[in-house]
Motif scaffolding. Sequence first.
Motif, PDB file in Angstrom:
ATOM      1  N   ALA A   1      44.653  33.987  35.229  1.00  0.00           N
ATOM      2  CA  ALA A   1      43.419  34.630  34.763  1.00  0.00           C
ATOM      3  C   ALA A   1      42.186  34.005  35.422  1.00  0.00           C
ATOM      4  CB  ALA A   1      43.319  34.524  33.248  1.00  0.00           C
ATOM      5  N   PHE A   2      42.162  32.683  35.529  1.00  0.00           N
ATOM      6  CA  PHE A   2      41.018  32.027  36.170  1.00  0.00           C
ATOM      7  C   PHE A   2      40.992  32.288  37.675  1.00  0.00           C
ATOM      8  CE2 PHE A   2      40.844  29.275  32.300  1.00  0.00           C
ATOM      9  CZ  PHE A   2      39.510  29.512  31.983  1.00  0.00           C
ATOM     10  N   LEU A   3      42.151  32.384  38.302  1.00  0.00           N
ATOM     11  CA  LEU A   3      42.181  32.738  39.726  1.00  0.00           C
ATOM     12  C   LEU A   3      41.625  34.148  39.929  1.00  0.00           C
ATOM     13  CD1 LEU A   3      45.610  31.284  40.915  1.00  0.00           C
ATOM     14  CD2 LEU A   3      43.319  30.475  41.534  1.00  0.00           C
TER      15      LEU A   3
ATOM     16  N   ALA B   1      37.960  33.754  39.762  1.00  0.00           N
ATOM     17  CA  ALA B   1      37.424  33.067  40.938  1.00  0.00           C
ATOM     18  C   ALA B   1      37.347  33.986  42.142  1.00  0.00           C
ATOM     19  CB  ALA B   1      38.291  31.843  41.261  1.00  0.00           C
ATOM     20  N   LEU B   2      38.303  34.894  42.275  1.00  0.00           N
ATOM     21  CA  LEU B   2      38.385  35.737  43.458  1.00  0.00           C
ATOM     22  C   LEU B   2      37.709  37.096  43.298  1.00  0.00           C
ATOM     23  CD1 LEU B   2      42.108  34.992  44.425  1.00  0.00           C
ATOM     24  CD2 LEU B   2      40.030  33.981  45.411  1.00  0.00           C
ATOM     25  N   GLN B   3      37.396  37.494  42.052  1.00  0.00           N
ATOM     26  CA  GLN B   3      36.859  38.845  41.851  1.00  0.00           C
ATOM     27  C   GLN B   3      35.529  38.890  41.111  1.00  0.00           C
ATOM     28  OE1 GLN B   3      39.864  41.805  40.529  1.00  0.00           O
ATOM     29  NE2 GLN B   3      41.363  40.164  40.706  1.00  0.00           N
ATOM     30  N   PHE B   4      35.215  37.854  40.322  1.00  0.00           N
ATOM     31  CA  PHE B   4      34.045  37.938  39.445  1.00  0.00           C
ATOM     32  C   PHE B   4      32.754  38.154  40.231  1.00  0.00           C
ATOM     33  CE2 PHE B   4      30.706  36.434  36.625  1.00  0.00           C
ATOM     34  CZ  PHE B   4      31.093  36.945  35.399  1.00  0.00           C
ATOM     35  N   ARG B   5      32.596  37.476  41.363  1.00  0.00           N
ATOM     36  CA  ARG B   5      31.352  37.587  42.110  1.00  0.00           C
ATOM     37  C   ARG B   5      31.100  39.020  42.562  1.00  0.00           C
ATOM     38  NH1 ARG B   5      29.493  33.951  47.381  1.00  0.00           N
ATOM     39  NH2 ARG B   5      27.497  35.015  47.710  1.00  0.00           N
ATOM     40  N   ALA B   6      32.121  39.685  43.091  1.00  0.00           N
ATOM     41  CA  ALA B   6      31.938  41.046  43.582  1.00  0.00           C
ATOM     42  C   ALA B   6      31.710  42.035  42.448  1.00  0.00           C
ATOM     43  CB  ALA B   6      33.148  41.471  44.406  1.00  0.00           C
TER      44      ALA B   6
ATOM     45  N   TRP C   1      36.855  28.139  39.072  1.00  0.00           N
ATOM     46  CA  TRP C   1      37.732  27.185  39.751  1.00  0.00           C
ATOM     47  C   TRP C   1      38.038  25.979  38.869  1.00  0.00           C
ATOM     48  CZ3 TRP C   1      40.668  28.798  43.325  1.00  0.00           C
ATOM     49  CH2 TRP C   1      40.240  29.771  44.238  1.00  0.00           C
ATOM     50  N   ALA C   2      37.060  25.569  38.044  1.00  0.00           N
ATOM     51  CA  ALA C   2      37.312  24.470  37.102  1.00  0.00           C
ATOM     52  C   ALA C   2      38.374  24.882  36.080  1.00  0.00           C
ATOM     53  CB  ALA C   2      36.021  24.076  36.404  1.00  0.00           C
ATOM     54  N   GLY C   3      38.278  26.124  35.595  1.00  0.00           N
ATOM     55  CA  GLY C   3      39.283  26.614  34.664  1.00  0.00           C
ATOM     56  C   GLY C   3      40.664  26.663  35.298  1.00  0.00           C
ATOM     57  N   ALA C   4      40.724  27.098  36.561  1.00  0.00           N
ATOM     58  CA  ALA C   4      42.005  27.149  37.265  1.00  0.00           C
ATOM     59  C   ALA C   4      42.581  25.744  37.437  1.00  0.00           C
ATOM     60  CB  ALA C   4      41.831  27.826  38.619  1.00  0.00           C
TER      61      ALA C   4
END
Length: 484
Positions: A34-36, A39-44, A84-87
Amino acid sequence: MAAMEWFTPWFPASGYGLSRLVLQRALAGVYLVAFLSAALQFRALLGERGLVPAAAFTRRVPFRASPSLFHWRCGDRFTGACAWAGAALAAAVVAGAADAVPLWASMVLWALLWFLYLSFVNVGQIFYGFGWESLLLESGFLAIFLGNAQTSPPVLTLWLMRWLLFRVEFGAGLIKWRGDACWRNLTCLYYHHETQPMPGPLSWFFHHLPRRMHRMEVAANHVAQLVVPFGLFFPQPVATIAAGLIIVTQLWLVLSGNFSWLNWLTIVLALSAVDPSPATGTSSYGPTPLWFAVVVCLATVLIVVLSWWPARNLLSRTQQMNRSFNSLHLVNTYGAFGSVTRVRHEIVLEGTDEEQVTPGTVWREYDFKGKPGNVRRLPRQFAPYHLRLDWQMWFAALSPAYTRGWFEPFVSRLLENDPATVRLLHTNPFPQQPPTHVRALLYRYRFTTREERRETGAWWHRTFEREFLPPVALSGNSDGRHRW
């Protein structure tokens, strides 16, 4: 403590040490996925230039209505650092960090995971509006009170997890039985493997099973969701058998489609009812700290009180799916596919680098990572990873109403060749220069027959239906708006 002693004859908590160990590590693994995804989608999707910026949401919605760390700061660097901290924290717990620290520190680790992910969900709007988000938060909250290797698994917490699993399964069963008539006449799977949001690599094969098998699948689903969950509350070995049947059912769903971490998390919860002690023996633990027993009892009282609303919803003729009754997502209601679509539609986005659009314009197609596009591309397996944009595209094809607020910005980012946005896609047909125009077409998709598959090598057959969005281009305005 008296309540814990009352339950002990039925479910000796000390026999569930291995179940707790696997449950916690697997739950941390779901957190990691979930955190990954964040990290990879939230910004967009929700960043400063996202399709529905979280910062705009936090300005209009108060903290008490949607508690989140991002009410304090919501920049891309900060949200990325939190993801990334959560991951990293989840990976550490998978590796055993929560068992290597004192009990109180273990609870802090689990609480940090819960609050960090709550912060994403509560500002995630449409892209985080799925039942498995609340399910992860509710499971993660209960995990705070599950203890670690230093203490016997609390009976009350194990029961709360079974109550959660019961609501997930029984709620899903009721919403189907009360919903689409095809669930009652056992025909829903004539369509569902083909029309589900994101088919997997085996979905084509499931779709082509004999219709008798499809009816058996639906009947077995009714038993697994409407009858078996009651077995979770029976003495052993009945509870373990019920959990095993739920696990088998969920693995079948894992094979037949992509449903993010919903099935995997349901399997994790089922471990709370599995008693491995006949094979592994009973673990020995020291005395349970009084403060921990008190905290567990208080948490149990809280969950019992908050369960009133979900329990009432289960019994209601107007049962709602995937609703949170409090802003912390502590006790929720679940369910999926109360209705099943009979026909699959897909929105296909295309771009061109020609300055003027003419009948002879050459259009190049964008391909998504998970949702069907290229008819020769075998559907991929992504679950438990969640492709949020792909799922929203499935909803958008059902009705233009589902595009409100995010689809126009999405097309805008494609016209700009926005790096964060195009990374969400499988292919970008304009890697060097952005397109001059983008359009969207609506197609009807169906799985090819066995004969068509042999002749063409295609997994899908598609038929053009209509233009979904006419060609649009960047305007010359300094504000960057588009000409629609």
